[in-house]
Design a protein around this motif. Structure first.
Motif, PDB file in Angstrom:
ATOM      1  N   THR A 125     -14.207  14.796 -58.657  1.00 42.58           N
ATOM      2  CA  THR A 125     -12.381  15.338 -58.735  1.00 42.58           C
ATOM      3  C   THR A 125     -11.916  13.656 -58.130  1.00 42.58           C
ATOM      4  OG1 THR A 125     -12.483  15.873 -57.319  1.00 42.58           O
ATOM      5  CG2 THR A 125     -12.876  17.632 -58.646  1.00 42.58           C
ATOM      6  N   GLY A 126     -12.187  12.720 -57.749  1.00 38.75           N
ATOM      7  CA  GLY A 126     -11.683  11.867 -56.885  1.00 38.75           C
ATOM      8  C   GLY A 126     -10.572  12.668 -56.089  1.00 38.75           C
ATOM      9  N   VAL A 156     -21.508  10.448 -57.565  1.00 41.94           N
ATOM     10  CA  VAL A 156     -21.501   9.963 -55.873  1.00 41.94           C
ATOM     11  C   VAL A 156     -20.172  10.269 -55.349  1.00 41.94           C
ATOM     12  CG1 VAL A 156     -22.277   7.979 -54.791  1.00 41.94           C
ATOM     13  CG2 VAL A 156     -23.078   8.160 -57.145  1.00 41.94           C
ATOM     14  N   HIS A 157     -20.764  10.274 -54.402  1.00 43.19           N
ATOM     15  CA  HIS A 157     -19.304  10.665 -52.782  1.00 43.19           C
ATOM     16  C   HIS A 157     -18.753  10.433 -52.114  1.00 43.19           C
ATOM     17  CE1 HIS A 157     -19.424  14.822 -55.259  1.00 43.19           C
ATOM     18  NE2 HIS A 157     -20.974  15.173 -54.783  1.00 43.19           N
ATOM     19  N   GLN A 158     -18.291   9.714 -51.292  1.00 39.79           N
ATOM     20  CA  GLN A 158     -17.793   8.983 -50.620  1.00 39.79           C
ATOM     21  C   GLN A 158     -17.749   8.853 -49.133  1.00 39.79           C
ATOM     22  OE1 GLN A 158     -18.038   5.716 -51.516  1.00 39.79           O
ATOM     23  NE2 GLN A 158     -18.450   6.017 -53.731  1.00 39.79           N
ATOM     24  N   TRP A 159     -17.574   8.463 -47.817  1.00 33.83           N
ATOM     25  CA  TRP A 159     -17.996   8.968 -47.120  1.00 33.83           C
ATOM     26  C   TRP A 159     -17.333   8.021 -45.673  1.00 33.83           C
ATOM     27  CZ3 TRP A 159     -19.099  14.139 -45.300  1.00 33.83           C
ATOM     28  CH2 TRP A 159     -20.130  14.863 -46.140  1.00 33.83           C
ATOM     29  N   ASN A 161     -12.462  20.508 -49.630  1.00 41.03           N
ATOM     30  CA  ASN A 161     -12.027  19.987 -50.725  1.00 41.03           C
ATOM     31  C   ASN A 161     -12.490  20.724 -51.568  1.00 41.03           C
ATOM     32  OD1 ASN A 161     -13.365  17.512 -52.054  1.00 41.03           O
ATOM     33  ND2 ASN A 161     -12.422  16.406 -51.075  1.00 41.03           N
ATOM     34  N   GLY A 162     -13.473  21.535 -51.283  1.00 40.76           N
ATOM     35  CA  GLY A 162     -13.890  22.349 -52.721  1.00 40.76           C
ATOM     36  C   GLY A 162     -12.159  23.505 -52.690  1.00 40.76           C
ATOM     37  N   ALA A 193     -13.440  11.836 -44.001  1.00 42.38           N
ATOM     38  CA  ALA A 193     -13.572  11.786 -44.932  1.00 42.38           C
ATOM     39  C   ALA A 193     -14.046  11.599 -46.303  1.00 42.38           C
ATOM     40  CB  ALA A 193     -12.331  10.149 -45.375  1.00 42.38           C
ATOM     41  N   PHE A 194     -13.449  12.431 -47.261  1.00 44.58           N
ATOM     42  CA  PHE A 194     -14.891  12.786 -48.028  1.00 44.58           C
ATOM     43  C   PHE A 194     -13.468  12.543 -49.502  1.00 44.58           C
ATOM     44  CE2 PHE A 194     -16.370  16.290 -50.762  1.00 44.58           C
ATOM     45  CZ  PHE A 194     -18.011  15.383 -51.203  1.00 44.58           C
ATOM     46  N   GLN A 195     -14.339  12.397 -50.156  1.00 42.11           N
ATOM     47  CA  GLN A 195     -13.849  11.847 -51.859  1.00 42.11           C
ATOM     48  C   GLN A 195     -15.074  11.912 -52.529  1.00 42.11           C
ATOM     49  OE1 GLN A 195     -13.339   8.331 -53.642  1.00 42.11           O
ATOM     50  NE2 GLN A 195     -11.416   8.694 -53.812  1.00 42.11           N
ATOM     51  N   ASN A 196     -14.016  13.684 -53.203  1.00 43.78           N
ATOM     52  CA  ASN A 196     -15.268  14.001 -54.338  1.00 43.78           C
ATOM     53  C   ASN A 196     -15.446  13.515 -55.742  1.00 43.78           C
ATOM     54  OD1 ASN A 196     -15.931  15.782 -56.790  1.00 43.78           O
ATOM     55  ND2 ASN A 196     -16.251  17.274 -55.160  1.00 43.78           N
TER      56      ASN A 196
END
Length: 199
Positions: A152-153, A125-128, A194-195, A146-149
């Motif tokens: 990896t966090g 689950v990714h956070q936006w 992010n990648g 903002a995007f949290q992978n």
């Protein structure tokens, strides 16, 4: 509490010409913010997360409930019989409103959207998050995404900064498709950045 996940769409549906007063910064900002939320939920299939809203409502309702209980108790058992109950309810209300203020200050901040997207493996689950700013009498609008992978966090933030004149003509008619395209590009740049951080 989470909203029902919207069905995937190729593009966000245009609701037709939208006109606002370009000098009304609140109306302009609300329209741009709502459209950005619409792009994420309908175009990118991000599911909005209402947990922060639930927490705010819970704190506010509990505080109002304490005040209402104090009022009702004092009606049936007038002061000084209600002294200790009034003191407890007033103290509880103060603590709850203080918690609500701290929640806005340190957690909610300037965020107007929290969301989640599920990866293709159906487990990650990714956070936006979305934040915006449009100061009074200023033509410059900024949208932070903002995007949290979930793997990896790592969190990455990208910003879109443009004059509202780019999205609104002289009469205040909103260029819906242009703004949606910019929001999509911002999300693509965000995921790509992010990648790169993972490498």
């Amino acid at each position: 509490m989470k909203s029902k996940k919207s069905q995937p769409k190729d593009t966000v549906e245009d609701d037709g010409p939208i006109e606002v007063d370009r000098w009304d910064s609140s109306a302009v900002r609300i329209l741009l913010d709502d459209t950005a939320r619409k792009v994420l939920t309908e175009d990118l299939c991000v599911e909005e997360d209402f947990r922060n809203t639930d927490i705010r409502l819970g704190l506010a309702c509990t505080g109002c409930g304490a005040a209402a209980f104090a009022l009702a108790f004092d009606y049936f058992f007038p002061y000084p019989a209600s002294h200790y109950i009034l003191f407890t309810c007033v103290a509880s209300y103060f603590c709850l409103m203080s918690l609500l203020s701290l929640f806005y200050m340190f957690i909610q901040k300037n965020n107007f959207f929290f969301g989640q997207s599920v990866d293709t493996d159906k487990k990650t689950v990714h956070q936006w998050r979305l934040m915006s700013d449009l100061r009074r009498f200023s033509p410059d609008y900024s949208l932070c995404m903002a995007f949290q992978n979930g793997h990896t966090g790592i969190e990455t933030v990208e910003k879109l900064e443009k004059s509202i004149a780019v999205y609104f003509d002289h009469y205040g008619v909103f260029n819906f498709s242009l703004y949606c395209e910019d929001v999509r590009k911002l999300s693509e740049e965000l995921v790509r950045a992010n990648g790169k951080k993972q490498q």
